[in-house]
Write an enzyme that holds these catalytic residues in place. Structure first.
Site: not given
Length: 275
Positions: A97, A99, A251, A266
């Protein structure tokens, strides 16, 4: 002296000669950004950053923003835990995907800092969407550049990967569906290069097409854009940081460490409207 070592032929470079716990000079930030635009994803080793120092580095590179579905850390709402616990089977975001492609303004970049790692596994794959687009036939490039894609936060394969985190840290927005239309081929606002911008986690169909009509072409693109020659693989160590360009790289965290704990922090950085 900041140095970069390529980790694959497609994308990715490991950076040495920089301590991210210290304020970076304008020249250092410029060098890191130049390398980031060239390699799409940068990897830093041995960065022992407290949350405030991690935020300070992120703030030098862009504007940190909150993730819509999971609460951030106490005192640091822009840092979320990406974790899988020993008894859990699903890994957060374990599907190829970009983000939050379902937002009107998806993030420019994401960064991940490794806190706790399993004894084996837990690598992350990255793929170069410039290379994916450049490798298509001229006819398919022409077709795709005239299309937009509908992206949703509610596709079943990706929502399953969020369930554990929403149970223990879900926001009030956790049940909301976000939908956004973006070009299938976006032009990078800094490099001017064209990149494929569809992904199996979020892209539902082409605008003006039904899901049934869209499915065969999307299936081809989802498989094609992550061919091995477009990818790299990163093996984490505690204190490792990955910083990737969400506008031209995808990623996929590998979910191969059942029975073990993995904890990452994150931060996402604000982006613009894809064009």
């Amino acid at each position: 002296m900041i140095e970069a070592r390529k980790v694959s032929g497609a994308l990715g470079a490991e950076i040495s000669g920089v301590d991210l716990a210290r304020p970076l000079s304008r020249e250092d930030i410029g060098d890191i950004r130049r390398l980031w635009l060239e390699h799409l994803v940068l990897f830093f080793r041995h960065q022992d950053l407290r949350e405030d120092l991690y935020m300070a580095f992120a703030g030098q590179f862009g504007e940190p923003v909150e993730y819509p579905f999971v609460r951030g850390l106490a005192g640091y709402p822009n840092i979320i835990e990406v974790k899988k616990l020993e008894h859990e089977r699903a890994a957060f975001g374990a599907i190829w995907h970009s983000d939050t492609a379902y937002l009107a303004r998806p993030p420019m970049a994401s960064m991940l800092l490794a806190r706790e790692l399993p004894p084996h596994g837990g690598d992350t794959l990255f793929a170069n969407m410039y290379l994916a687009f450049d490798s298509l036939s001229s006819g398919l490039k022409e077709l795709l550049q005239g299309l937009k894609a509908v992206n949703s936060s509610a596709k079943a394969d990706v929502t399953k990967t969020r369930e554990d985190r929403i149970k223990d840290a879900g926001t009030e927005e956790a049940k909301k569906e976000y939908v956004a239309e973006h070009p299938v081929v976006r032009t990078h606002p800094e490099t001017g290069r064209k990149a494929l911008y569809v992904n199996p986690a979020h892209t539902v169909r082409f605008a003006g097409w039904t899901e049934e009509e869209s499915a065969p072409l999307l299936r081809f693109l989802f498989d094609f854009q992550v061919k091995p020659e477009f990818t790299c693989r990163f093996s984490w160590q505690p204190g490792s940081i990955a910083l990737w360009d969400n506008r031209c790289a995808q990623h996929n965290p590998v979910n191969d460490y059942h029975g073990h704990r993995r904890l990452m922090h994150r931060i996402t950085l604000a982006g613009d409207v894809p064009r």
